[in-house]
Every structure is written in structure tokens, then in C-alpha cells.
Design a protein around this motif. Structure first.
Motif, PDB file in Angstrom:
ATOM      1  N   LEU A 522       8.086  -8.458   1.133  1.00 48.27           N
ATOM      2  CA  LEU A 522       8.936  -9.310   0.290  1.00 48.27           C
ATOM      3  C   LEU A 522       9.297 -10.621   0.994  1.00 48.27           C
ATOM      4  CD1 LEU A 522      11.381  -6.581  -1.105  1.00 48.27           C
ATOM      5  CD2 LEU A 522       9.705  -7.857  -2.432  1.00 48.27           C
ATOM      6  N   HIS A 523       9.715 -10.519   2.249  1.00 52.07           N
ATOM      7  CA  HIS A 523      10.284 -11.681   2.923  1.00 52.07           C
ATOM      8  C   HIS A 523       9.243 -12.504   3.693  1.00 52.07           C
ATOM      9  CE1 HIS A 523      13.948  -9.902   1.644  1.00 52.07           C
ATOM     10  NE2 HIS A 523      13.975  -8.953   2.567  1.00 52.07           N
ATOM     11  N   LYS A 524       8.222 -11.841   4.187  1.00 48.65           N
ATOM     12  CA  LYS A 524       7.202 -12.558   4.947  1.00 48.65           C
ATOM     13  C   LYS A 524       5.931 -12.776   4.131  1.00 48.65           C
ATOM     14  CE  LYS A 524       8.755 -10.797   9.457  1.00 48.65           C
ATOM     15  NZ  LYS A 524       8.369 -10.030  10.665  1.00 48.65           N
ATOM     16  N   GLY A 525       5.609 -11.801   3.286  1.00 47.55           N
ATOM     17  CA  GLY A 525       4.373 -11.912   2.507  1.00 47.55           C
ATOM     18  C   GLY A 525       4.549 -12.629   1.191  1.00 47.55           C
ATOM     19  N   GLY A 526       5.815 -12.820   0.781  1.00 50.93           N
ATOM     20  CA  GLY A 526       6.075 -13.537  -0.460  1.00 50.93           C
ATOM     21  C   GLY A 526       5.707 -12.762  -1.709  1.00 50.93           C
ATOM     22  N   LEU A 527       5.586 -11.454  -1.626  1.00 49.14           N
ATOM     23  CA  LEU A 527       5.230 -10.640  -2.790  1.00 49.14           C
ATOM     24  C   LEU A 527       6.468 -10.305  -3.599  1.00 49.14           C
ATOM     25  CD1 LEU A 527       2.724  -8.081  -1.187  1.00 49.14           C
ATOM     26  CD2 LEU A 527       2.206 -10.267  -2.287  1.00 49.14           C
ATOM     27  N   SER A 528       6.263 -10.003  -4.877  1.00 51.39           N
ATOM     28  CA  SER A 528       7.340  -9.469  -5.702  1.00 51.39           C
ATOM     29  C   SER A 528       7.553  -8.010  -5.328  1.00 51.39           C
ATOM     30  CB  SER A 528       6.979  -9.571  -7.179  1.00 51.39           C
ATOM     31  OG  SER A 528       5.893  -8.698  -7.484  1.00 51.39           O
ATOM     32  N   LEU A 529       8.659  -7.418  -5.783  1.00 45.29           N
ATOM     33  CA  LEU A 529       8.930  -6.012  -5.465  1.00 45.29           C
ATOM     34  C   LEU A 529       7.832  -5.118  -6.023  1.00 45.29           C
ATOM     35  CD1 LEU A 529      10.754  -3.859  -4.245  1.00 45.29           C
ATOM     36  CD2 LEU A 529      12.067  -3.839  -6.388  1.00 45.29           C
ATOM     37  N   GLY A 530       7.399  -5.381  -7.259  1.00 50.58           N
ATOM     38  CA  GLY A 530       6.337  -4.573  -7.860  1.00 50.58           C
ATOM     39  C   GLY A 530       5.043  -4.657  -7.072  1.00 50.58           C
ATOM     40  N   GLU A 531       4.704  -5.852  -6.635  1.00 51.97           N
ATOM     41  CA  GLU A 531       3.479  -6.031  -5.841  1.00 51.97           C
ATOM     42  C   GLU A 531       3.600  -5.335  -4.481  1.00 51.97           C
ATOM     43  OE1 GLU A 531       2.041 -10.440  -7.460  1.00 51.97           O
ATOM     44  OE2 GLU A 531       3.523 -10.267  -5.851  1.00 51.97           O
ATOM     45  N   ALA A 532       4.797  -5.406  -3.893  1.00 53.26           N
ATOM     46  CA  ALA A 532       5.012  -4.764  -2.593  1.00 53.26           C
ATOM     47  C   ALA A 532       4.895  -3.247  -2.714  1.00 53.26           C
ATOM     48  CB  ALA A 532       6.387  -5.150  -2.048  1.00 53.26           C
ATOM     49  N   VAL A 533       5.465  -2.691  -3.787  1.00 52.28           N
ATOM     50  CA  VAL A 533       5.379  -1.247  -4.005  1.00 52.28           C
ATOM     51  C   VAL A 533       3.930  -0.833  -4.215  1.00 52.28           C
ATOM     52  CG1 VAL A 533       5.966   0.622  -5.606  1.00 52.28           C
ATOM     53  CG2 VAL A 533       7.735  -0.996  -4.863  1.00 52.28           C
ATOM     54  N   GLN A 534       3.193  -1.622  -5.029  1.00 54.91           N
ATOM     55  CA  GLN A 534       1.773  -1.334  -5.254  1.00 54.91           C
ATOM     56  C   GLN A 534       1.017  -1.294  -3.925  1.00 54.91           C
ATOM     57  OE1 GLN A 534      -0.382  -1.005  -8.133  1.00 54.91           O
ATOM     58  NE2 GLN A 534      -1.999  -0.693  -6.611  1.00 54.91           N
ATOM     59  N   LYS A 535       1.269  -2.275  -3.072  1.00 54.47           N
ATOM     60  CA  LYS A 535       0.574  -2.332  -1.779  1.00 54.47           C
ATOM     61  C   LYS A 535       0.984  -1.166  -0.886  1.00 54.47           C
ATOM     62  CE  LYS A 535      -0.850  -5.926   1.514  1.00 54.47           C
ATOM     63  NZ  LYS A 535      -1.330  -4.939   2.462  1.00 54.47           N
ATOM     64  N   PHE A 536       2.270  -0.785  -0.928  1.00 57.37           N
ATOM     65  CA  PHE A 536       2.753   0.340  -0.118  1.00 57.37           C
ATOM     66  C   PHE A 536       2.070   1.641  -0.540  1.00 57.37           C
ATOM     67  CE2 PHE A 536       5.834   3.895   0.198  1.00 57.37           C
ATOM     68  CZ  PHE A 536       5.915   3.987   1.580  1.00 57.37           C
ATOM     69  N   ILE A 537       1.965   1.879  -1.847  1.00 59.23           N
ATOM     70  CA  ILE A 537       1.331   3.100  -2.340  1.00 59.23           C
ATOM     71  C   ILE A 537      -0.140   3.139  -1.923  1.00 59.23           C
ATOM     72  CG2 ILE A 537       0.669   4.393  -4.417  1.00 59.23           C
ATOM     73  CD1 ILE A 537       3.212   3.299  -5.745  1.00 59.23           C
ATOM     74  N   GLU A 538      -0.808   2.019  -2.083  1.00 61.62           N
ATOM     75  CA  GLU A 538      -2.219   1.961  -1.670  1.00 61.62           C
ATOM     76  C   GLU A 538      -2.363   2.288  -0.186  1.00 61.62           C
ATOM     77  OE1 GLU A 538      -3.674  -1.893  -2.603  1.00 61.62           O
ATOM     78  OE2 GLU A 538      -3.465  -1.662  -4.780  1.00 61.62           O
ATOM     79  N   ASP A 539      -1.492   1.715   0.624  1.00 61.06           N
ATOM     80  CA  ASP A 539      -1.551   1.932   2.074  1.00 61.06           C
ATOM     81  C   ASP A 539      -1.329   3.405   2.417  1.00 61.06           C
ATOM     82  OD1 ASP A 539      -1.212   0.685   4.974  1.00 61.06           O
ATOM     83  OD2 ASP A 539       0.452   2.075   4.689  1.00 61.06           O
ATOM     84  N   VAL A 540      -0.307   4.007   1.834  1.00 58.46           N
ATOM     85  CA  VAL A 540       0.015   5.406   2.137  1.00 58.46           C
ATOM     86  C   VAL A 540      -1.107   6.328   1.684  1.00 58.46           C
ATOM     87  CG1 VAL A 540       1.549   7.326   1.547  1.00 58.46           C
ATOM     88  CG2 VAL A 540       2.512   5.095   2.146  1.00 58.46           C
ATOM     89  N   MET A 541      -1.616   6.113   0.479  1.00 65.82           N
ATOM     90  CA  MET A 541      -2.661   6.993  -0.040  1.00 65.82           C
ATOM     91  C   MET A 541      -3.952   6.848   0.761  1.00 65.82           C
ATOM     92  SD  MET A 541      -1.383   8.868  -2.312  1.00 65.82           S
ATOM     93  CE  MET A 541      -2.851   9.541  -3.094  1.00 65.82           C
ATOM     94  N   GLU A 542      -4.243   5.664   1.210  1.00 67.13           N
ATOM     95  CA  GLU A 542      -5.460   5.454   1.987  1.00 67.13           C
ATOM     96  C   GLU A 542      -5.387   6.171   3.329  1.00 67.13           C
ATOM     97  OE1 GLU A 542      -9.270   4.243   2.518  1.00 67.13           O
ATOM     98  OE2 GLU A 542      -8.037   3.824   0.726  1.00 67.13           O
ATOM     99  N   GLU A 543      -4.201   6.179   3.933  1.00 60.88           N
ATOM    100  CA  GLU A 543      -4.054   6.719   5.283  1.00 60.88           C
ATOM    101  C   GLU A 543      -3.656   8.193   5.308  1.00 60.88           C
ATOM    102  OE1 GLU A 543      -4.705   5.138   8.099  1.00 60.88           O
ATOM    103  OE2 GLU A 543      -5.327   3.321   7.021  1.00 60.88           O
ATOM    104  N   ASN A 544      -3.018   8.689   4.246  1.00 58.10           N
ATOM    105  CA  ASN A 544      -2.374  10.001   4.347  1.00 58.10           C
ATOM    106  C   ASN A 544      -2.728  10.991   3.243  1.00 58.10           C
ATOM    107  OD1 ASN A 544      -0.258   9.320   6.609  1.00 58.10           O
ATOM    108  ND2 ASN A 544      -0.088   7.650   5.115  1.00 58.10           N
ATOM    109  N   SER A 545      -3.624  10.645   2.344  1.00 63.15           N
ATOM    110  CA  SER A 545      -3.911  11.536   1.211  1.00 63.15           C
ATOM    111  C   SER A 545      -4.608  12.823   1.627  1.00 63.15           C
ATOM    112  CB  SER A 545      -4.764  10.806   0.166  1.00 63.15           C
ATOM    113  OG  SER A 545      -5.999  10.398   0.720  1.00 63.15           O
ATOM    114  N   ALA A 546      -5.076  12.910   2.865  1.00 59.08           N
ATOM    115  CA  ALA A 546      -5.749  14.135   3.323  1.00 59.08           C
ATOM    116  C   ALA A 546      -4.830  15.341   3.258  1.00 59.08           C
ATOM    117  CB  ALA A 546      -6.258  13.951   4.755  1.00 59.08           C
ATOM    118  N   VAL A 547      -3.520  15.113   3.303  1.00 61.19           N
ATOM    119  CA  VAL A 547      -2.582  16.240   3.312  1.00 61.19           C
ATOM    120  C   VAL A 547      -2.375  16.822   1.912  1.00 61.19           C
ATOM    121  CG1 VAL A 547      -0.396  15.008   2.915  1.00 61.19           C
ATOM    122  CG2 VAL A 547      -0.461  16.995   4.461  1.00 61.19           C
TER     123      VAL A 547
END
Length: 739
Positions: A522-547
């Protein structure tokens, strides 16, 4: 009747002729008041709860105490004397003359030291006194509790400190009432020697990080965000006379020997079946006592295995849920004795049938913000929920080994992966709906979530019934069940505190990561909250979906698949417990000030020590029972068969030696197995010492336990060969089906 079988015959006769009606059972009847009173009238009557505080405390003191309880503020020392005096008056009006600081040492059991309210007045009389300092802090001798090297035996001083968030209560017994004050237990240097202190620490860490995430969504909580828990408690009920005739059940809590009965649980007729009248009388007695203690028990039913049952309360704060579960176990045990039964809380008291667990239903939130794991009607549109959900996924993937380690014990090793118990591999079940939603986010094409469908029953008089969008998975150790996660690997005899602490701590770390990720976006990347959440979900699922695994956790395919995914698999306690001293766990607990490195290492050593002592005790007990009960019965029967064969030969009658030869062969194997177990047990260096704890634990796992299992194999064969009137131990058939 032979002397060898006297105790068993007495037990069977006693159970067969026992009167089970409530009028006969001492203590099994409700009091006169309870017989004619709505339970809501006496619910919580033995608790110094909000109603009691309003009545006994001045208004200003009440408000100050409520602020501490509700908002997590520091207790005002000025109110302690007033609260103590009010608590004493309330307790003594109900018949109490002693008080105790109740705490939970690292044994996992409940500890207490009773002190009298009375002090001599110097004139031959006595005064009832209870000061604020006595309420807030006590001193207990901590030298004989396990400490894992945190203290020397001569360093005996330990302090108890009042946990104001868990209400005081009165524990009734035939000897009278005692005022019980829930406390933490610390060493003289402030090191946690108990189970409660880490819960309170981990709740603080969880609150700090959850509040950071909520503030990003415009929510500024004033009340602490805490964990909530609902603990389902499974247990076995066996007639007390059978337990008295079985040294293994009496000492170890499980049957070390016992042949498979002709019928077990394969007919599936026990689960949710009609509760036997004697058991129902016991359950009703337990519930009356728990209602008086303000414990919100809701459910009772038959479990899967014969003579197995379950009790479950409704949700409450996790800290209080752990305290209440300790009370539930205490009440179950003492009430069973009063009803002539024994309550077995061992995770696997009987082979061949289901073991017992303690499912921890876990969520986080507060009355102010609600349940943060509730998805709402449209989870794909609930960004706040999705952030907390993904934080759970990441937490379990990163810290699965730590969660497995805290449920490791000699007794729980016998249960995990068998029948209804989940496997030792920590995985997460989400169900079809949420898995689909997260996959949509991962690929960046969010369409929507499957809603509830209507189920047509096919009966004209019944309307279509709403069905949830996903089924439940009973083989998953950590399953999402609508608005909470059910952790099913916890053992029935265990304190729930350790699992709760790990869940809170790993969630704090993952929410810390989520808050930092979103703040940067939000503060450094200039994304909206919705965009930040979308990116967070993508990041978590890419790294941790094996569980995430929605399939059959019992299958061999999953074992191989989990290995391919890189998920940790610690099948036994000596494999799992060293995780405590891993750099990752040390860093995690240190960062959030839940455990110091010293406290973690101590818990590792204590768990290994308990494992070692448990296996050693069971091995010694198995040797004694084999030598003094099973072997003599087998030899006597062999003598009977030999005498019969000799008599037939003397009379010129053909004698069949088949049974005699078969028995002699099995006795030979039994003798060899007994000798092997004796030798391995004697060779075991079981004296608790840090230098060889892990090595000795592995010797138990790979040497002593296999020898015990081999001895049991031949003992159980003997049970099926030796004449029934000579066999000394009550059988599975008798213990599980005679009520």
C-alpha cells in the motif's frame, strides 16, 4: 475356581450382578434442589463470575476489575485487597474454609496446595483472613515438578500469580469446598514452569499482529483479539472392578495384553447409539457438576468404539477453554469412581479399536470484531477473511513440525494415523468451495464462490434441505469446518495448552508477515487495498499451497504425495520432539516472546523424559504380568493337557496331542519374547539425563517397544488357547461389552 482366576471371576460376577439404577449409586442422584430446579437456576453458582462480582464488589472496584478482564489492562494493585475480601466472603458463605492457587505444571496435570482462611488471633481463637497479596501471588515448592533443567532440585522456590481472566471457582467434594484460583506458575527467576503462562504470552503476540491487519481494513479494535477454543473430549468408561483386576489398566491406563474380541466396532453400531442407562446416569451427574462450575457443556454421545464416549462444551476463550478442559477431566475421573467405573483418558487403551482424541476447534476474534474465520455468504468478496485464511495456510505450512511436536507422546503415537485419528503429517483441509476460491485468486480470474445447494430428500413431507458447499474430512489433522479450524491430532489425556500456544504463535508470525506485506504494497508499492490483497493471496498460494490436501489422509498414496511435496513426517515422539530446539522454532518463539530458548529446550527434554519413563514403566509392567499372571496360567493348562493325555494313554485310549503341542510351541515363543524384553529393558539407560535422553528414547522406540509388541503377540495367542477358567485377566469382550 482356581486361585489364578479368582480376581477375574469376581470382577465378572460383580459387574453381572451390579445394580445400576440411580437410586442405588451413591452420589449418582441429583440434590433435592437440583431435582426440582431448572439447571439455568444453578448454572455457574460455584463460580465467582460477573454476577457474583457485581454483588460482592463496590462499583468502582468492579469496573476496574472488568477493565482488566475485558481490555487486557494491568491489574490495579489498589483493588486487590477488596477483591480478595469479597472473594473470601463469597466462598465462606458457601462453605469453603480453604483456598488454593490452581496451576498446570509441565506434567500436563493439575496442581494445587490448600491453605486455610483461618489465622490464630493470639487469644485462643481464629480469624478468617484473605489478603490481596495472598490472592495475587502465592508461593509453592517447585522442586519436585519436571523442569527440564530449568532449575536444580535444591532451588525450590516457585511463584503462583493470579490469572484474572479466568474466574475463581469452588470445587466441591465430600470433604467440603475449596476456593480455587487459576494462576500461572513461575520460577524465582521468572521462567515459565507451567502451561498457562505461554498461553497468555501467545495471546498478546496474536493480538498485536491481528490488530495490525485489521487496521488496514479500517477496523481499530479496542478489545484484545484472542484465540477461542472448543474442546471435544473423548474417553472410555470401564467398570472399576475390571480395572482393579488388570494391573496394566490400573498403572499404565491401557491394556498391554488382550486378544481381539469376536466383535469390535466393525458393526458400526456404537456411534451415536442409545446411551446405556448406567452411562447416562454418569453423564448426567458429570453435567450437573460442570454446570455448577459454569462450564458450558453442550454435547454427549456414544463414540465409535464400544464403551467410548464424548463430551463437548460450546466455544469460549482459549485460555478459559483449557482451564475448563482440565476441570472436565478431573470431574470425569472422580465421578466415574463414584459410579463404580473408571474413566480411561489414555489415547489408545485398547488395541484393535479406535483411540481417543481431544479435538481443538480453533478460531480468533473478539466480541467487538466477531469471528475472524467466518467467511460470510460470499467468501470471494470478503477480503479480510481471505487474508486471515491465507495466514492460516502459510502458518501451518511453515510451522507444521512445531505443531506436530507438541502433540507427541508415547500414548498419542499409538493413535495417530489409526482409525479416526489423523496422520502424523500435518496438512490442511479447506473443502471444495474455499479451495476453488483461492485457486481463482491464484490465477487472477475471480468468478465467484459456490453457494449452498438444496438437497432433495425424496420424501414428499420433507422440504428441500440446504447443504453446505463442501463436505467435512475426518482424516485431516487440521480441517476448516465452516467458521473455525478443527485440530484433531491432540491426544485425549493431554493438556490443550501446548497446541493452543503453537497455533497462536504461528498465527502471530503469519499475521505479522501479512501486515508487513500489505503495508509495503500500500505505502511503497502504491497499490490499492484490493490489489494488495490479490497479490498477497497469490504469493501465499504459490509458496504454501503444498500443505492443502482435501483427500484421504489415511491412504498410502498421501504418504508418498506428502513426501513429494516436502511436508515433514514425524511418525514417533523421538522423531518429532527435537523440533523444539530447531533454529526456526527458537527464532519464532523468541521473536514473539512466547518461550525463551531455555524454556523451549526444557520442554523438549521433559517430553523425551516422559516418553522414556512411560515406555520403561510399561515394559516393566508387561514383564511382571507376563511372569506372574500369564505364564503361570499357560503352564497350568499345559499340565492339565499333559495329565489328560497321560491318563488317556494309561487307559489305552488314543490321546490327541495337537492342542498340547500347539500350546507348548506358543509357550516357547512366549518365553523367548519375555526373555528378550527383560534383557532390553535392563539394558535401557532410562535415568533422566540430558546427555542420553534422545538416544534412550530412540532405544525405546526401536528396541523396547518392538519387544513389547512381540511379547503381546504370543500372550494374546495364549489367551485364545488357555482354558477360560484359568485365564487370569478380564478379557476385551468382558471389559468392553459388560456395563
Amino acid at each position: 475356581m482356581s486361585s489364578a482366576n479368582a480376581s477375574r471371576s469376581h470382577a465378572v460376577l460383580s459387574v453381572a450382578t451390579r445394580r445400576h439404577d440411580a437410586e442405588y449409586i451413591a452420589g449418582g442422584r441429583p440434590t433435592a434442589a437440583e431435582s426440582h430446579t431448572d439447571p439455568t437456576e444453578y448454572y455457574g453458582c460455584n463460580v465467582f463470575d460477573d454476577k457474583a462480582m457485581r454483588r460482592y464488589l463496590p462499583k468502582a472496584v468492579y469496573k476496574s476489575l472488568r477493565t482488566t478482564i475485558d481490555l487486557g489492562r494491568r491489574l490495579d494493585p489498589a483493588v486487590a485487597d477488596v477483591v480478595a475480601n469479597a472473594m473470601k466472603s463469597w466462598a465462606m458463605e458457601r462453605g469453603a474454609d480453604h483456598y488454593t492457587h490452581v496451576f498446570y505444571p509441565l506434567t500436563g496435570l493439575t496442581a494445587e496446595k490448600h491453605d486455610s482462611f483461618l489465622d490464630p488471633d493470639g487469644k485462643g481463637g481464629a480469624l478468617a483472613q484473605f489478603s490481596g497479596s495472598a490472592l495475587v501471588q502465592g508461593e509453592a515448592d517447585g522442586s519436585s515438578f519436571p523442569s527440564g533443567g530449568l532449575r536444580s532440585t535444591f532451588e525450590a522456590r516457585g511463584y503462583t500469580a493470579w490469572d484474572v481472566t479466568s474466574p475463581a471457582y469452588l470445587m466441591e467434594s465430600p470433604a467440603g469446598m475449596v476456593l480455587c484460583i487459576p494462576t500461572v506458575f513461575l520460577s524465582w527467576t521468572g521462567i515459565a514452569l507451567d502451561k498457562k503462562t505461554p498461553i497468555l504470552r501467545s495471546n498478546q503476540a496474536l493480538n498485536q499482529q491481528a490488530a495490525r491487519v485489521l487496521r488496514l481494513f479500517g477496523v481499530n479494535p479496542t478489545m484484545p483479539i484472542i484465540s477461542n477454543g472448543g474442546l471435544e473430549q473423548e474417553y472410555f468408561l470401564i467398570d472399576g472392578t475390571f480395572v482393579s483386576a488388570r494391573p496394566d489398566l490400573l498403572i499404565a491406563g491401557r491394556a498391554l495384553f488382550g486378544a481381539r474380541p469376536p466383535k469390535g466396532q466393525e458393526f458400526e453400531d456404537q456411534y451415536y447409539g442409545v446411551i446405556p442407562s448406567r452411562v447416562l446416569g454418569f453423564m448426567a451427574d458429570v453435567e450437573r457438576q460442570l454446570y455448577r462450575l459454569g462450564i458450558p457443556v453442550k454435547t454427549r454421545h456414544n463414540e465409535v468404539a464400544p464403551s467410548q464416549y464424548e463430551i463437548a462444551p460450546t466455544f469460549e476463550s482459549g485460555n478459559l477453554a483449557c482451564d475448563h478442559n482440565q476441570l472436565i477431566m478431573t470431574v470425569l475421573r472422580k465421578t466415574a469412581r463414584r459410579h463404580g467405573m473408571s474413566c480411561l483418558l489414555h489415547e489408545k487403551p485398547f488395541d484393535c479399536i479406535n483411540g481417543s482424541g481431544k479435538h481443538l476447534n480453533y478460531s480468533i476474534g473478539s466480541p467487538e470484531v466477531g469471528n475472524l474465520f467466518a467467511p460470510g455468504d460470499n467468501p470471494h468478496e470478503n477480503a479480510q477473511f481471505l487474508v486471515f485464511l491465507c495466514s492460516v495456510i502459510r502458518a501451518l505450512h511453515r510451522h507444521a513440525g512445531f505443531l506436530r511436536a507438541v502433540v507427541a507422546s508415547a500414548s498419542n503415537d499409538r493413535r495417530l494415523g489409526a482409525n479416526e485419528a489423523p496422520p502424523a503429517i500435518m496438512s490442511l483441509f479447506l473443502g471444495d468451495q474455499l479451495t476453488d476460491v483461492l485457486e481463482q485468486f491464484r490465477v487472477g480470474q475471480v468468478v465467484g464462490a459456490a453457494g449452498k445447494r438444496m438437497m432433495n430428500v425424496g420424501v414428499d413431507t420433507l422440504p428441500p434441505l440446504p447443504a453446505d458447499p463442501g463436505d467435512r474430512n475426518r482424516t485431516s489433522p487440521f480441517a476448516f469446518v465452516g467458521n473455525r479450524f478443527e485440530f484433531r491430532a491432540l491426544g485425549s489425556s493431554m493438556s490443550a495448552a501446548d497446541a493452543l500456544v503453537v497455533l497462536n504463535t504461528m498465527m502471530a508470525e503469519s499475521l505479522d508477515y501479512a501486515a508487513t506485506f500489505l503495508e509495503n504494497a500500500l505505502h511503497k508499492g502504491g497499490l490499492s487495498l484490493g490489489e494488495a490483497v490479490q497479490k498477497f493471496i497469490e504469493d501465499v498460494m504459490e509458496e504454501n499451497s503444498a500443505v492443502i490436501f482435501n483427500g484421504n489422509g489415511y491412504s498410502e498414496i498421501w504418504q508418498k504425495e506428502a513426501e513429494r511435496r516436502g511436508l515433514p513426517n514425524y511418525p514417533a515422539t523421538p522423531d518429532a520432539v527435537p523440533v523444539f530446539s530447531s533454529p526456526e522454532v527458537m527464532e519464532l518463539c523468541g521473536r514473539y516472546q512466547v518461550f525463551s530458548r531455555q524454556e523451549l529446550k526444557a520442554r523438549e527434554d521433559i517430553q523425551l523424559e516422559q516418553y522414556l519413563k512411560t515406555v520403561h514403566t510399561e515394559a516393566c509392567l508387561a514383564v511382571r504380568m507376563a511372569r506372574t499372571q500369564i505364564y503361570p496360567a499357560a503352564v497350568r493348562y499345559r499340565q492339565e493337557l499333559a495329565s489328560s493325555a497321560a491318563a488317556c494313554t494309561a487307559l489305552g485310549v488314543p490321546a490327541s496331542l495337537y492342542s498340547l503341542n500347539e500350546l507348548a510351541e506358543v509357550i516357547g515363543h512366549f518365553e523367548n519374547s519375555l526373555r528378550t524384553l527383560e534383557e532390553r529393558t535392563l539394558a535401557l539407560n532410562w535415568t533422566p539425563c540430558e546427555e542420553h535422553l534422545l538416544k534412550s528414547a530412540k532405544e525405546c522406540l526401536h528396541s523396547v517397544l518392538p519387544a513389547m509388541e512381540d511379547l503381546r503377540l504370543w500372550a494374546d495367542k495364549l489367551e485364545n488357547l488357555v482354558a477360560d477358567d484359568l485365564w487370569p485377566l478380564p478379557s476385551y469382550q468382558e471389559m468392553l461389552f459388560m456395563k
